[in-house]
Structures are given as structure tokens and as C-alpha cells.
Motif scaffolding. Sequence first.
Motif, PDB file in Angstrom:
ATOM      1  N   THR A   1     -19.295  72.928 -33.914  1.00  0.00           N
ATOM      2  CA  THR A   1     -18.424  73.750 -34.761  1.00  0.00           C
ATOM      3  C   THR A   1     -17.443  74.610 -33.978  1.00  0.00           C
ATOM      4  O   THR A   1     -16.467  75.101 -34.550  1.00  0.00           O
ATOM      5  CB  THR A   1     -19.262  74.670 -35.660  1.00  0.00           C
ATOM      6  OG1 THR A   1     -20.077  75.524 -34.834  1.00  0.00           O
ATOM      7  CG2 THR A   1     -20.164  73.840 -36.571  1.00  0.00           C
ATOM      8  N   SER A   2     -17.678  74.812 -32.686  1.00  0.00           N
ATOM      9  CA  SER A   2     -16.813  75.701 -31.909  1.00  0.00           C
ATOM     10  C   SER A   2     -15.507  75.005 -31.551  1.00  0.00           C
ATOM     11  O   SER A   2     -15.445  73.777 -31.382  1.00  0.00           O
ATOM     12  CB  SER A   2     -17.529  76.141 -30.630  1.00  0.00           C
ATOM     13  OG  SER A   2     -16.649  76.840 -29.781  1.00  0.00           O
ATOM     14  N   ASP A   3     -14.437  75.800 -31.396  1.00  0.00           N
ATOM     15  CA  ASP A   3     -13.170  75.242 -30.949  1.00  0.00           C
ATOM     16  C   ASP A   3     -13.044  75.292 -29.424  1.00  0.00           C
ATOM     17  O   ASP A   3     -12.010  74.938 -28.860  1.00  0.00           O
ATOM     18  CB  ASP A   3     -11.994  75.979 -31.591  1.00  0.00           C
ATOM     19  CG  ASP A   3     -12.005  77.483 -31.293  1.00  0.00           C
ATOM     20  OD1 ASP A   3     -12.929  77.938 -30.599  1.00  0.00           O
ATOM     21  OD2 ASP A   3     -11.089  78.185 -31.778  1.00  0.00           O
TER      22      ASP A   3
ATOM     23  N   GLU B   1     -25.304  73.028 -32.781  1.00  0.00           N
ATOM     24  CA  GLU B   1     -24.448  73.523 -33.860  1.00  0.00           C
ATOM     25  C   GLU B   1     -23.188  74.162 -33.281  1.00  0.00           C
ATOM     26  O   GLU B   1     -22.080  73.957 -33.791  1.00  0.00           O
ATOM     27  CB  GLU B   1     -25.215  74.532 -34.716  1.00  0.00           C
ATOM     28  CG  GLU B   1     -24.398  75.108 -35.868  1.00  0.00           C
ATOM     29  CD  GLU B   1     -25.180  76.141 -36.669  1.00  0.00           C
ATOM     30  OE1 GLU B   1     -24.557  76.810 -37.501  1.00  0.00           O
ATOM     31  OE2 GLU B   1     -26.394  76.278 -36.444  1.00  0.00           O
ATOM     32  N   HIS B   2     -23.349  74.907 -32.192  1.00  0.00           N
ATOM     33  CA  HIS B   2     -22.197  75.541 -31.555  1.00  0.00           C
ATOM     34  C   HIS B   2     -21.243  74.485 -30.994  1.00  0.00           C
ATOM     35  O   HIS B   2     -20.027  74.590 -31.155  1.00  0.00           O
ATOM     36  CB  HIS B   2     -22.654  76.476 -30.439  1.00  0.00           C
ATOM     37  CG  HIS B   2     -21.515  77.152 -29.736  1.00  0.00           C
ATOM     38  ND1 HIS B   2     -20.923  78.296 -30.206  1.00  0.00           N
ATOM     39  CD2 HIS B   2     -20.842  76.818 -28.598  1.00  0.00           C
ATOM     40  CE1 HIS B   2     -19.947  78.660 -29.390  1.00  0.00           C
ATOM     41  NE2 HIS B   2     -19.884  77.776 -28.414  1.00  0.00           N
TER      42      HIS B   2
END
Length: 207
Positions: free
Chosen positions: A7-9, A3-4
Motif C-alpha cells: 500500500t505504500s508509495d 501490507e506496507h
Amino acid sequence: AFEHVATSDQRTYSHDVVIHGLRVRAITNSEHLIGYWRDNWFSLQEWADRTGKSVAEKPDVLVVALGGIPAEREAAYYSRQNDTVVFFNTSYYGQLKSWVLGAVGRKLAVDYGIHSIHGAVVQKDGKGILYIAPTGTGKSTSTYGVMDFPNTRFHSDDWVYVRYAFATKDGRRLTPSRITKDGAALARGYRCYRWLDANKGSDATIV
């Protein structure tokens, strides 16, 4: 972890390597870790060039190492079922390397009957000299010392893979990875040896 990554930039790196014939993928947001990872192991092309062998299309073992995750404490996890290692908030490459070698060693034992040993080995006159001892007791030093003699070849000063073999009457050596009969698998990996010992004279097929 996934998930990280989704979704992380933060920039995330992914790189596949080959460790003793197994394809291992690392996914990380650490330039430090991915740099060591690329330097330490054969790439897919390097493995193919040196051995003439290909590897699986999908990873046999997966390691995900992510830092800067506030919702997670510093921790490491391993799933035998999925052959996956996950690290949160640690960038120590030595730990990553050790856990990956453990996961690779388990899969090699279960699927192919190949056993991993934390030790050092050098070849002398076509035979192997193997040192097994605790860390810091001189395995590497002893290995390098033997290299001063003629007809020696360095193999490893950290991790060694061995495969037991059965000698046949006609002089061949069998290293079974699985045993089948009528299309059904009876045993695989390290379990083959116990099965063969308990079922002498069987007409099963040894692969």
C-alpha cells in the motif's frame, strides 16, 4: 510488513542471493541495505557460473527490512516456522546480516546437517585451519598472517560452514542429509547422526 509494501508509495527493492547454496530474498525500502545486500553475496547467476549448481525456485529464507513505519517500533522478528526475518525502522546492515546468517544456519542444520560457526578459516596445504574466538580477539588478523606462507588459500574471516562425515570401511565419507525407508523419512539434517548411532545395522537408505 507486507501490507506496507503493498500500500505504500515508497519504492521497494527485492533481490535474491545465494548463501551457501540457499536462495535468500531481501525486500526493503532502504537503498543503503539493498546496496550492501547486492555487494555482499553471490547473485543467482554468479553462483551458477562459479559452482555449476542451481538453487531452489522459491526462496529458502526471506528477510523484509522496512524503515519509516510510524505504527511500528524499532524491532526485529524471526519465524522458524516460515524461515522469515522481519525488521522495522532499522537500517543497520550488520544486524540484518547476522540474523540472516542465523536463519540460514538453522535451515542448513535442520535440512542438510551442515553446521555454522562464527569463526575464520584458511586452507594450508589442502587442510583447513579454523579459528574460533570472540569478536575482536584476532581471528581475521591470524588468518591474514597465515596467508604469507606458501600453498595457502583464504576462505573466510567471519562465518564457516562444516559438515560432519562418517568414514566407511572402503574409505568413503558419508555426509547424510536424510534417512529413508520404504519411502518414509526417518531422519533429516543433523538428526541423521543421532539416528545412525542408535540404529547401527539398519537397512534404511542414507541419502
